[in-house]
Motif scaffolding. Structure first.
Motif, PDB file in Angstrom:
ATOM      1  N   GLY A   1      -5.818   2.057  -3.332  1.00 45.69           N
ATOM      2  CA  GLY A   1      -4.354   3.057  -1.999  1.00 45.69           C
ATOM      3  C   GLY A   1      -4.671   4.079  -2.677  1.00 45.69           C
ATOM      4  O   GLY A   1      -5.042   5.374  -1.789  1.00 45.69           O
TER       5      GLY A   1
ATOM      6  N   LEU B   1       0.981  -1.494   0.106  1.00 44.78           N
ATOM      7  CA  LEU B   1      -0.054   0.070  -0.068  1.00 44.78           C
ATOM      8  C   LEU B   1       0.624   1.016  -0.092  1.00 44.78           C
ATOM      9  O   LEU B   1       0.160   2.181  -0.402  1.00 44.78           O
ATOM     10  CB  LEU B   1      -1.200  -0.102   1.230  1.00 44.78           C
ATOM     11  CG  LEU B   1      -2.195   0.876   1.164  1.00 44.78           C
ATOM     12  CD1 LEU B   1      -2.762   1.124   0.031  1.00 44.78           C
ATOM     13  CD2 LEU B   1      -3.392   1.280   2.462  1.00 44.78           C
TER      14      LEU B   1
ATOM     15  N   ALA C   1      -5.621  -3.107  -4.984  1.00 42.40           N
ATOM     16  CA  ALA C   1      -4.262  -2.548  -3.920  1.00 42.40           C
ATOM     17  C   ALA C   1      -4.082  -1.332  -4.776  1.00 42.40           C
ATOM     18  O   ALA C   1      -4.213   0.396  -4.010  1.00 42.40           O
ATOM     19  CB  ALA C   1      -3.616  -3.373  -3.045  1.00 42.40           C
TER      20      ALA C   1
END
Length: 393
Positions: free
Chosen positions: A163, A37, A159
């Motif tokens: 993110g 992340l 992700a």
């Protein structure tokens, strides 16, 4: 008899409890998502904590180092603990990590939070195959491992863009707070569905390295090291390759990287069916095909369309590699999976770092093509060793 009492009774592994496997897959999604992340949030993190982006990138290095340490030594400290509670402990550590990062007032606190991610990664991954082998039907273990790795593939796909999106909407701290709620939900789900799994295997560092006296296991571990070094020697430097050689803009770059993730998700979804009868072919064929793709990228990298297709195939054949090797390990050392898993995770983390380092040196010294050539050589070596390691399976 109560439900709790029933959970202590040894199970007849003829039917796989898929909700249990799925709840562990959510944990792998969270683990991998949190590991990477910071990559999509480096700039705001660096700005807010008054550090450079290079310093912010240390967050991934720290988590990787602690993942190695935990995989080698962590589960020895939890040797007598029920495996269900070990999973709960690592999930709780992961959740606390997100909370610490989200409220970190300075860089030191931020690194502490990121270090805890590594503890959870090394601890859970080294237990994962052993846990699946106890709850899944033997004939369906490859499918269970594939579903577990599906969480990884899904995290790789969504992700980074999620993110970036959350970082823009609610800030990087808010993005990490969202993962706290996911971690709490995972904890609750695990409490409900996971059975009691009393510890049955004593794990020590000596026992892990003692497995290397098994020649077939040693060759397999070497093949695993080469395949992860090769894949990461190339994939870590995909962005500068796509921008500098293929000449794509930001939107096309994002779509191509998404293609890698979607290809990986498709490959992971199908690999469980293949491994039931063709494990040896997968151990040899997947790294061999990925090596060929690396060479084709050297020759066709200037073509956006050819590169896009090759990257989808790269994801399709590279992402399921851990599923194949975990299935191989479950067949070779079925009664020593915790020790084998701890050593495997440590070697994978070191191989990822080694591939990134060697690839970076060549990238700067000789150019992008040398990194891709290195990847092809390493992957070809893995295929050759895979042929040796699969003979006794």
């Amino acid at each position: 008899m109560s439900v709790d009492a029933l959970s202590d009774v040894p199970r007849d592994n003829t039917i796989t409890p898929w909700p249990q496997v799925l709840c562990l897959s959510l944990l792998t999604f969270l683990l991998v998502g949190l590991e990477f992340l910071p990559v999509s949030l480096l700039t705001p993190i660096a700005r807010d904590l008054a550090i450079t982006e290079g310093q912010a990138g240390l967050a991934i290095t720290v988590s990787g180092f602690l993942a190695v340490m935990t995989s080698l030594f962590g589960n020895g400290l939890l040797a007598s603990i029920d495996r269900k509670w070990a999973v709960l402990i690592y999930t709780a550590i992961l959740t606390v990590s997100s909370l610490i990062v989200a409220i970190a007032p300075n860089f030191a606190t931020f690194l502490i939070g990121r270090g805890l991610v590594g503890v959870a990664i090394g601890g859970f991954w080294s237990l994962s195959t052993a846990i699946l082998a106890r709850i899944a039907a033997p004939s369906e273990l490859p499918k269970a491992i594939a579903l577990l790795q599906g969480g990884t593939a899904f995290a790789i796909v969504i992700a980074p863009p999620i993110g970036s999106f959350l970082g823009g909407m609610i800030g990087w701290r808010g993005a990490f707070l969202v993962t706290v709620s996911i971690g709490l939900a995972a904890l609750a789900w695990q409490m409900v569905v996971l059975p009691r799994l009393p510890a049955t295997e004593t794990v020590s560092t000596g026992k892990m390295f003692g497995l290397l006296r098994n020649r077939t296991f040693l060759v397999g571990m070497a093949a695993i090291c080469l395949v992860f070094m090769g894949m990461n020697a190339l994939s870590i430097y995909l962005r500068p390759f796509l921008e500098g050689v293929t000449g794509v803009g930001l939107n096309s770059l994002s779509l191509m990287l998404l293609g890698v993730g979607l290809g990986g998700l498709a490959g992971t979804s199908l690999i469980g069916f293949v491994l039931r009868r063709h494990l040896a072919a997968a151990l040899i064929g997947m790294p061999a095909v990925v090596a060929m793709i690396a060479l084709l990228l050297i020759g066709l990298g200037a073509s956006p369309w050819a590169t896009a297709v090759l990257l989808v195939l790269w994801g399709f054949f590279s992402t399921p590699v851990p599923v194949a090797w975990n299935t191989w390990m479950a067949k070779l050392v079925p009664h020593e999976l915790q020790a084998a898993g701890g050593l495997q995770v440590a070697l994978i983390q070191l191989s990822i770092a080694g591939g990134a380092f060697a690839g970076g040196i060549l990238f700067d010294a000789a150019g992008w093509w040398s990194t891709f050539l290195l990847a092809a050589v390493l992957l070809s070596g893995s295929a050759a060793l895979g042929a040796v390691a699969s003979r006794r399976i």
